[in-house]
Structure formats: C-alpha cells, structure tokens
Design an enzyme around this catalytic site. Structure first.
Site, short mmCIF file in Angstrom:
data_model
loop_
_atom_site.label_atom_id
_atom_site.label_comp_id
_atom_site.label_asym_id
_atom_site.label_seq_id
_atom_site.Cartn_x
_atom_site.Cartn_y
_atom_site.Cartn_z
N LEU A 175 59.83 -90.40 15.09
CA LEU A 175 58.49 -90.98 15.04
C LEU A 175 57.40 -89.98 15.43
O LEU A 175 56.21 -90.28 15.28
CB LEU A 175 58.38 -92.20 15.96
CG LEU A 175 59.06 -93.49 15.50
CD1 LEU A 175 60.56 -93.48 15.73
CD2 LEU A 175 58.43 -94.69 16.20
N ASP B 46 58.92 -80.37 22.50
CA ASP B 46 57.98 -80.38 21.38
C ASP B 46 58.81 -80.45 20.10
O ASP B 46 59.76 -79.68 19.92
CB ASP B 46 57.14 -79.10 21.40
CG ASP B 46 55.96 -79.15 20.45
OD1 ASP B 46 56.16 -79.57 19.28
OD2 ASP B 46 54.85 -78.77 20.84
N SER C 82 50.93 -80.60 31.22
CA SER C 82 50.85 -80.03 32.57
C SER C 82 50.65 -81.06 33.66
O SER C 82 50.74 -80.73 34.85
CB SER C 82 49.72 -79.00 32.63
OG SER C 82 48.48 -79.62 32.35
N ILE D 15 48.72 -88.63 14.14
CA ILE D 15 48.46 -89.78 13.26
C ILE D 15 46.99 -90.14 13.10
O ILE D 15 46.66 -90.96 12.24
CB ILE D 15 49.21 -91.04 13.76
CG1 ILE D 15 48.75 -91.43 15.15
CG2 ILE D 15 50.71 -90.80 13.73
CD1 ILE D 15 49.30 -92.75 15.63
N TYR E 127 45.91 -86.01 6.78
CA TYR E 127 47.01 -86.72 7.45
C TYR E 127 48.00 -87.25 6.44
O TYR E 127 49.23 -87.04 6.56
CB TYR E 127 46.45 -87.86 8.29
CG TYR E 127 47.50 -88.90 8.66
CD1 TYR E 127 48.52 -88.60 9.55
CD2 TYR E 127 47.46 -90.17 8.10
CE1 TYR E 127 49.50 -89.53 9.87
CE2 TYR E 127 48.43 -91.12 8.42
CZ TYR E 127 49.44 -90.80 9.31
OH TYR E 127 50.39 -91.74 9.62
#
Length: 331
Positions: A81, A61, A37, A85, A149
């Site tokens: 990519l 997205d 935003s 992470i 992750y």
C-alpha cells in the site's frame, strides 16, 4: 491463523486499518513504517495497545531494497500500500511520485520474486481511469492519467502486470475507488468537511463541487484487500479488481449530506487552491465491482451514511480532532 503477512504503507490511513484487521483475525503482522527522526509510526501509533503489541514494526523505506527484503522475508502475503497519494502535490513534485510509486513498487516486486513470496496484493487507484467515458467503470475501461499521481500509479500497475506475465510473480491488483473513514488525511474532501464543521465552522471551502465520486468506507476497502489476499489462487492471481459501491455523489451534495448528519447549516464556497488544472480534473467516477463480487463474493457492507456517521463520531473525539487543523489547506 498464524501466517506471517507483511504490509507496506502500514503507517498510513488504509494501511493502519488493514494492520488492525489482520491482527484481529489472528495473523502475525510485520508492518513497514517510513523512517523519520521523531520516532513516529504514523497512524499505527493510534492503534490500541493490545493490537500494536502483536505488530512487528519495521522502520524503512519502500524504495530501499534492504528495507523491503527485511519486510518480505518469510511472509505468506505481502500487501503493498505504500505510495504518495496527494494529487495536488504531484503537480509540484512529480519525480517524488515516480520514485516512491513506480520504483518503490519495482523494489517490492524484486523482493517478492527473489524470495518466492506466495502472494502479492498491489494497490491501484480509480484515478487511473480518468473521467468516466462509460459508467459504471469496469476494469476494461480505458486508462487515462489526468495527473502525475495517476501516471505514477499506472506505471506501478503495469510493472506488476509485467512481473506476473514475465516471471510468474503471484500478484493480484486491487483498484479501490474513493476510500474514506477515520484517520484519513485532511487533504481529502470528507475529512476537510467533517473537521471544519466539528471545529464549529459553518462556512467551508472546497474545490470543484460538481465532480462525482464513488465513496467506499474503509472497513469495506480492508475487506476487499483481505478477500483478494486469501481467495483461491485460480480466482485472483494475475487479475485486477475494482472495489466500490456502484453509487456516485457530487462533492457539493456530499458536503451537504455531512452537514445534515452533523445537524449543522453550512455555507460552501470554492477555494481556488483546491481546484485542479482544467484538463486534469476527473469529473466522474462510479465503480463496477461485479468482477470482484463474482470471483470472490465480496460486496460493501456499509452504506455511505453509515460510514459517514462512524467517521463523524471519530472526528468528534477531541483527541482525534486535535490532530487536524480545520480550515488549513492540506495536500
């Protein structure tokens, strides 16, 4: 060169460096930045105007099929990519990692498959190996997800593998070891140390000091991406490649190396917030990149000290240092 290339995660650390390098090589670049935003394009905002003027930024997205299809249309190569992470936050919000890293990759694969994109370069991570059982770590090393992750990245890697074998999607996976350099998040150890010392602090807090990592300077990581993105199809498609230096350093020793390069005496203590759960800590990572070297000729061109020197110089610029909050724990 005038081929159109597309980059997901272009607003991030490695992605912004890759976009910059692609533009310098003469490519047309379409870059996806996550919509927000406040109108920020992440690290793309820091690129020189002559570079950014050559980039078509697509706000969207990676989880959204429409956004991804818009990005991928007419691209010769897609560099994927985009990912969550930060390992610590994956313990707190694991579903978000599955949504972005697994389902986001599925969305990219579907678009590449439907639009018959000539090549997809997918990003993996050395965290998928877990603690090294044998060193150096080759691509045949067993896989062990020691964090949510790592599990999400393994899921994404296997989806890419399955789409290549099931549908013939022309994909290659690059598995970089620990990339570092300018623009890296302060959640990572090198920016943590450099930013605190640059701000005049001589007592710094880190997590576990004994684990070892294979640190690869971001310019060399980018060259690895470009190499697998342009190598002959017969040499790379359907394959997975490690990228690293083949040398390791303990985190505590690395911090002292940074202090030496910055000519600062440092006192290192452990911060409990930065210590991973006991069975989740990856104790040793060191890369065997011989497959990538033999197939493509790629090899790192920067020593760790050379990369650290460039990183330190970047952080010492007051404009760059102001983006960080030295001493504050980042995830």
């Amino acid at each position: 060169m005038t081929n159109l290339v597309a980059v997901t995660g272009a607003d991030g650390f490695i992605g912004s460096h890759l976009v910059e390098r692609l533009v310098r090589q003469g490519h047309r670049v379409r870059a996806m930045a996550l919509y927000n935003s406040i109108g920020s394009w992440g690290w793309l905002d820091s690129l020189e105007p002559d570079v950014l003027d050559q980039v078509e930024v697509v706000l969207g997205d990676v989880r959204d099929p429409g956004s991804v299809r818009e990005l991928v249309t007419d691209a010769e190569v897609v560099y994927h990519l985009a990912a969550l992470i930060a390992i610590p936050y994956s313990y707190r919000a694991p579903r978000s990692y599955v949504d972005t890293n697994v389902l986001g990759t599925l969305t990219v694969l579907e678009a590449v498959r439907e639009l018959r994109t000539p090549r997809l370069v997918h990003t993996s991570t050395s965290e998928t190996y877990g603690t090294a059982r044998t060193v150096p770590i080759a691509e045949s090393h067993p896989l062990q997800a020691q964090s949510p992750y790592a599990a999400s990245k393994l899921g994404a890697d296997k989806l890419v593998e399955s789409y290549h074998l099931s549908f013939g999607v022309p994909a290659v996976t690059l598995r970089p070891f620990n990339t570092f350099g300018p623009r890296q998040s302060a959640r990572a150890v090198i920016p943590t140390v450099v930013s605190q010392l640059a701000a005049g602090q001589t007592r710094i807090q880190l997590g576990a000091l004994d684990p070892t990592r294979d640190f690869l300077f971001v310019a060399d990581t980018v060259e690895a991406f470009l190499t697998v993105g342009t190598a002959p199809a017969s040499a790379v498609l359907g394959e997975l490649f490690n990228a690293g230096t083949g040398t390791e350093v303990a985190i505590g020793d690395l911090a002292h190396d940074i202090a030496r390069l910055m000519d600062v005496d440092v006192d290192i203590t452990q911060d409990p917030q930065r210590i991973r759960p006991k069975d989740s800590e990856v104790l040793r990572l060191v890369c065997d990149a011989s497959k990538l070297r033999e197939r493509t000729g790629w090899q790192p061109r920067h020593t760790r000290d050379e990369g650290l020197a460039q990183t330190i110089d970047w952080f010492l610029d007051p404009t760059n240092l102001a983006r960080y909050r030295p001493g504050q724990y980042h995830q």
